[in-house]
Scaffold this active site. Structure first.
Site, mmCIF file in Angstrom:
data_model
loop_
_atom_site.group_PDB
_atom_site.id
_atom_site.type_symbol
_atom_site.label_atom_id
_atom_site.label_comp_id
_atom_site.label_asym_id
_atom_site.label_seq_id
_atom_site.Cartn_x
_atom_site.Cartn_y
_atom_site.Cartn_z
ATOM 1 C CE LYS A 74 -2.911 1.735 5.149
ATOM 2 N NZ LYS A 74 -2.127 1.266 3.909
ATOM 3 C CB SER A 113 -0.770 0.052 1.207
ATOM 4 O OG SER A 113 -0.281 -0.028 2.463
#
Length: 339
Positions: free
Chosen positions: A279, A234
């Site tokens: 996140k 990611s």
């Protein structure tokens, strides 16, 4: 008598409390991780410095015990997943971690490729063999090869890519024996296996492994990326931005704290990831002012839309920017006024 009963009950309570910590449940818990500055962990030889920072963002995940499970039930940005939603069928925790680390390595390689080519610099690859990423039950490789083994010779032959490896084995017949030379824990090993038809495609024969290329990327100037034990793909977009920024004279950060997430394909496409909400929370806590989120071509359930919703929920001033490609991020940063 009462004192003994009280002491016994107290000891039993302590044992149960301790057992609650160490007894694993068939669940995993995820929570906001960290937003880590990339300049200290990415070094392009003689690269340019930057005034601001690019940051990767992470999600922290661990196997649940009774306490972490209950805590996750009460906190909004902690998630609980059943074990089979994280681990594949018959996949161990160690195998999962190995795959995540390989995906991180692949992410770094793609980031280097895209950044150097965008900067007009040549990119070459040195093929070394293949990694075993899965061993199929009931096939010849079971018990002989393991996830993470690196095969670099077949019947004494080396190949320039995994395609040639697959073609060589595919030309043989069921019952043929093939010798594989591989490394495991830095030790060379050999094993001879008898090829067998695949259950789902009897016309094809093999040993029953899923594989990926093991190769090094060769660039000049040299670049080092130290991600320690961080896994997964990611951070690809943010790696690419940091590497490109060190390769080129104009500072893209322009003094801002810029976080983000998204996978990076070799063609520059930014792909979606999991845990975008967590996140966003991590980036906000770290003081990020801008956050790049995968747009997924405007899909209704895109990472970008989830990121915007979370940003509103936590009342952050951080700007959420949708991106489908590395070029999208570059165009935004090039137009961004300097601080």
């Amino acid at each position: 008598m009462r004192k003994k009963l009280f002491t016994g009950s107290f000891v039993l309570l302590i044992v149960l409390l301790v057992a609650g910590i160490y007894y694993p449940l068939p669940y995993f818990v995820t929570e906001p991780g960290m937003a880590k500055k990339l300049a200290p962990i990415i070094h392009v030889e003689n690269g340019y410095k930057e005034k601001g920072n690019f940051m990767l963002t992470t999600v922290r995940m661990g196997r649940a015990n009774i306490y972490s499970y209950l805590e996750a039930k009460m906190k909004k940005y902690e998630e609980i997943y059943q074990e089979d939603m994280i681990l594949g069928k018959e996949e161990t925790q160690q195998e999962y971690n190995t795959i995540q680390l390989y995906m991180m390595a692949s992410s770094k390689m793609n980031a280097i490729d895209v950044a150097y080519r965008k900067a007009g610099l040549p990119v070459q690859y040195k093929y070394k063999g293949i990694y075993v990423m899965q061993v199929l039950p009931g096939m010849p490789a079971e018990g002989a090869l393991r996830l993470g083994d690196r095969i670099y010779k077949v019947d004494g032959h080396s190949f320039p890519s995994s395609k040639e490896f697959i073609d060589y084995v595919g030309r043989k017949k069921a019952g043929d024996r093939v010798t594989f030379t591989f490394s495991r824990n830095n030790e060379e090993k050999t094993v001879s296996l008898t090829l067998k038809p695949f259950k789902d495609d009897p016309k094809k024969v093999g040993i029953g492994i899923s594989l990926v290329d093991d190769k090094d990327i060769v660039v000049d100037p040299k670049v080092k990326i130290n991600t320690a034990d961080i896994g997964g793909p990611s951070a690809g977009l943010m790696f690419t931005l940091e590497i490109y920024n060190q390769l080129t004279k104009n500072d893209l950060t322009k003094g801002y704290q810029i976080a983000g997430t998204g996978t990076m394909d070799v063609d520059g496409t930014v792909g979606p990831i999991g845990g975008i909400e967590q996140k966003i929370v991590a980036a906000d806590k770290a003081g990020a002012e801008i956050f790049f989120a995968p747009n997924e071509k405007g899909a209704k359930n895109s990472n970008y839309r989830a990121a915007v919703k979370t940003a509103r929920d936590i009342h952050t001033k951080m700007k959420i920017i949708p991106v489908d490609t590395f070029d999208d991020a570059l165009k935004y940063l090039e137009k961004l006024p300097a601080k």
